[in-house]
Design an enzyme around this catalytic site. Sequence first.
Site, short mmCIF file in Angstrom:
data_model
loop_
_atom_site.label_atom_id
_atom_site.label_comp_id
_atom_site.label_asym_id
_atom_site.label_seq_id
_atom_site.Cartn_x
_atom_site.Cartn_y
_atom_site.Cartn_z
CB ALA A 29 -0.94 0.00 1.22
N PRO A 80 3.02 4.49 -0.95
CG PRO A 80 3.31 6.67 -1.80
CD PRO A 80 3.28 5.21 -2.22
CB CYS A 132 3.65 2.33 -11.88
SG CYS A 132 4.91 1.83 -10.69
#
Length: 445
Positions: free
Chosen positions: A262, A264, A384
């Site tokens: 999780a 930042p 990402c």
Amino acid sequence: MRRGLNLADTINIRAMAANVMAPLLRQHGSLNTHLPSALQHCPPQDRALLQQLCYGSMREFFRLQALAACLLKKPFRSEDMDLQALLLIGLWQLRSSRIPAHAALHETVEATLVLNKPWATKLFNAVLRRYQREHKTLEQQLANDPCFTWNHPQWFISKLSHNWPEHWQDILAANDEQAPLTLRTNTRRQSRQQALERLETAGIEATATPFSEVGLTLAQAMDVEAIPGFSEGDLSVQDEAAQLAATLLATEPEQRVLDACAAPGGKLCHLLEATPRLQDVVAVELEPARAQRITDNLQRLGLELECKVLTADASSSDWWDGQPFDRILIDAPCSGTGVIRRHPDIKWLRQGEDVNALAQVQLNILTNLWQMLSPGGRLVYATCSVFSQENERIIGRFLKQHADARHQPIDADWGEERPFGRQLFPQIGGHDGFYYAVLSKVTDG
């Protein structure tokens, strides 16, 4: 002979930048791990320059490395990686910055003394002046080198062009541009329109993001503490692509939610803002320092009482209380190749073989957490990364192994539809590179 100086004697921002970058050239740490400490010891008026030198040099790393190789008769020794870093910094200033050439050259040469290597002073003076004289010829000589042309490592260029034959050049170009500053509106406190009007009143130009209903992008980056409402929790920094996670998760009041990997905490805070009165929210993060960042972000927004943060391994179940979750978000550890423009050192630090190892970690986490999803529940898998090996191929492998898993196509006008999930590419002036897939658990397995 002038005696060698050190950082206790004087402050030279180029020397400080070289000390930040030297470990990276040895494949130790990252800008995120080394730069914050340097910024704390840097005079406040020079912090922006220090950050600019480090990020600018790493952003142009492969071009600068190629130029350095042409200019040096022999490479620096491993114990002189601070000088290698300093040379890249010097070349970046002359090639890409707005710093006057005479000032860049003088301060860079002086930095050799601050680094206690006075023997390199004449070398740096000669090399940098030669670049000034011959830069056009040198760059013409490197025109056929793909690493120089595209400013990425060869393995990356090859893998990306194989994955995305129609998009790879645009992705590489976007990677070399600075990312915009994008904010997320805390809709518990204000609407996006109210936030835009508040910024306009303060003389800050911003536009609504096209895909996220709560995002806004500033025309110019600025200190976030100077943004009206930021310190009060009315706004948070979050890229538009990352803001899409909360919508895909589709949480509802009284549900039990897990956010794995999780840190930042941006997606976690967003889903808490978007859905008050959740029954139970658990955030899991492996690294204690990163888990603390989640707590810090929750506290800034006044959400710390609405979430339990656990320092634990998402690929293990020893932390799980056995109660199933209605929603699970997996923001899987990945190569970060969709956010290179925010973390330009990824181009140098990441190696091709890392992607294979990460893919296995991703599948392990997905497999482990699937048992924690309730029948009829919804799981969002996100990275990402722009590599299909970490994205749609993971989902494809997982679906073959789990008869109770169903892929839910994402009906959206963002990204590119894939056999499983949707892929976003980094956009100049827009969102980062990201991947999302949605799975549901059927009850008849």
